[in-house]
Enzyme design. Structure first.
Site, mmCIF file in Angstrom:
data_model
loop_
_atom_site.group_PDB
_atom_site.id
_atom_site.type_symbol
_atom_site.label_atom_id
_atom_site.label_comp_id
_atom_site.label_asym_id
_atom_site.label_seq_id
_atom_site.Cartn_x
_atom_site.Cartn_y
_atom_site.Cartn_z
ATOM 1 C CG HIS A 62 -1.809 -1.142 1.345
ATOM 2 N ND1 HIS A 62 -2.295 -1.588 2.553
ATOM 3 C CD2 HIS A 62 -2.345 -1.966 0.409
ATOM 4 C CE1 HIS A 62 -3.091 -2.629 2.358
ATOM 5 N NE2 HIS A 62 -3.124 -2.875 1.065
ATOM 6 C CE LYS A 71 1.787 3.589 5.452
ATOM 7 N NZ LYS A 71 1.212 2.424 4.781
ATOM 8 C CE1 TYR A 131 -0.591 2.433 9.097
ATOM 9 C CE2 TYR A 131 -0.844 0.425 10.392
ATOM 10 C CZ TYR A 131 -1.301 1.299 9.416
ATOM 11 O OH TYR A 131 -2.477 1.035 8.766
ATOM 12 C CG ASP A 168 -4.122 -5.877 -0.102
ATOM 13 O OD1 ASP A 168 -4.070 -4.707 -0.534
ATOM 14 O OD2 ASP A 168 -3.945 -6.172 1.092
#
Length: 181
Positions: A62, A71, A131, A168
């Site tokens: 992603h 991140k 995250y 996905d």
């Protein structure tokens, strides 16, 4: 905190200094001043996310094509194989990936800079994944790349077919994905 370079210079492993005894442990998972001193990065984090996944779940790859997110990722329960893919066409490491085991036991974190696609595969019965992001989630700009793209050839430590979201499963290959300049 110790910063460990990886095979892609912009991707960093962050190893906290852990203080522990028979009662448990303590560590700073993030300190802006030390982060800036050790990495030279001055960005701030604006969002903190938490996900829980079961064994065999693969999330990714992603990224956001606009409002790209850096991140800082870590696992607080279980273990994952975490992957960052450089999708910046102008980069010397364009199309290369780096992967590392992150777990509650090793307490390591991975810095995934803006301009990278990110994903992870759960290698334990359950994993809780945290995250920090440098920009807000913008679903209209979210993109993904097929996790099993042959050009990327990511060596996922699979134990059978991974469990994927519909998004996905439908992700385009690397060559057809919208990438950064």
């Amino acid at each position: 905190m110790t910063i460990i370079p990886t095979s892609i210079p912009d991707v960093l492993i962050v190893e906290p200094k852990v203080f522990g005894d028979e009662r448990g442990f303590f560590f700073e998972s993030f300190n802006q001043r030390i982060w800036r001193e050790l990495t030279g990065l001055d960005g701030c984090f604006v969002q903190h996310n938490h996900s829980r996944s079961t064994a065999g779940v693969l999330r990714g790859l992603h990224y956001q094509i606009h409002n790209p997110q850096g991140k800082l990722v870590r696992v607080v329960s279980g273990e994952v194989f975490d992957v960052a893919v450089d999708i910046r066409r102008s980069s010397a490491t364009f199309g290369r990936w780096f992967g590392a085991a992150l777990s509650a036991d090793n307490k390591r974190q991975l810095w995934v800079p803006p301009g990278f696609a990110h994903g992870f595969y759960v290698t334990s019965p359950v994993a809780e994944f945290l995250y920090l992001t440098t920009d807000f989630w913008a679903p209209e700009h979210e993109r993904c790349i097929a996790w099993n793209d042959p050009d990327l050839a990511i060596q996922w430590p699979l134990a059978g077919e991974p469990s994927l979201s519909d998004k996905d499963r439908a992700a385009p290959p690397f060559r057809k994905a919208e990438l950064f300049p």
